[in-house]
Design a protein around this motif. Structure first.
Motif: not given
Length: 119
Positions: A16-35
């Motif tokens: 599911x991560x397209x062979x991306x590193x953990x750091x790269x995957x975190x860049x597209x994390x969902x925006x929290x509701x409060x933000x």
């Protein structure tokens, strides 16, 4: 002397991560509701088709991407980037885009009027 060491990739990243590193995957994390009000509505993290791809729902992702394309195809006229200005590079003579820095004042005031409704 070791300058850089990568973390091992998570086992699911191959699927599911397209062979991306953990750091790269975190860049597209969902925006929290409060933000969400503090982030431009054009931020790619709001793309539901990308989110569906990330969780492996490829059929839904394709349907959502088709809807997005159809919506964008209905937009008429010339699109002018809001946060970038087009210029001609004096050396290469190619058209380039420079960041205008206006994004930061809009982010600070949370004024997203004029931003297109993309998603």
């Amino acid at each position: 002397m070791e300058v850089w060491k990568t973390k091992p990739r998570a086992p699911q990243s191959a699927t599911h991560g397209y062979q991306l590193s953990h750091f790269a995957l975190q860049l597209n994390n969902e925006v929290p509701k409060q933000e969400r009000q503090r982030v431009a509505p054009t931020d790619s993290r709001f793309r539901s088709d990308i989110r569906a791809y990330e969780v492996g729902d490829f059929k839904k992702a394709d349907q959502l991407r088709t809807k997005l394309r159809e919506k964008n195809d209905m937009i008429t006229g010339t699109y002018t980037p809001r946060w970038f200005k087009k210029y001609r590079d004096p050396t290469t003579k190619e058209h380039m885009y420079a960041f205008t820095n206006q994004y930061w004042s809009h982010k600070n005031t949370q004024d997203w009027r004029g931003s297109p409704s993309l998603f």
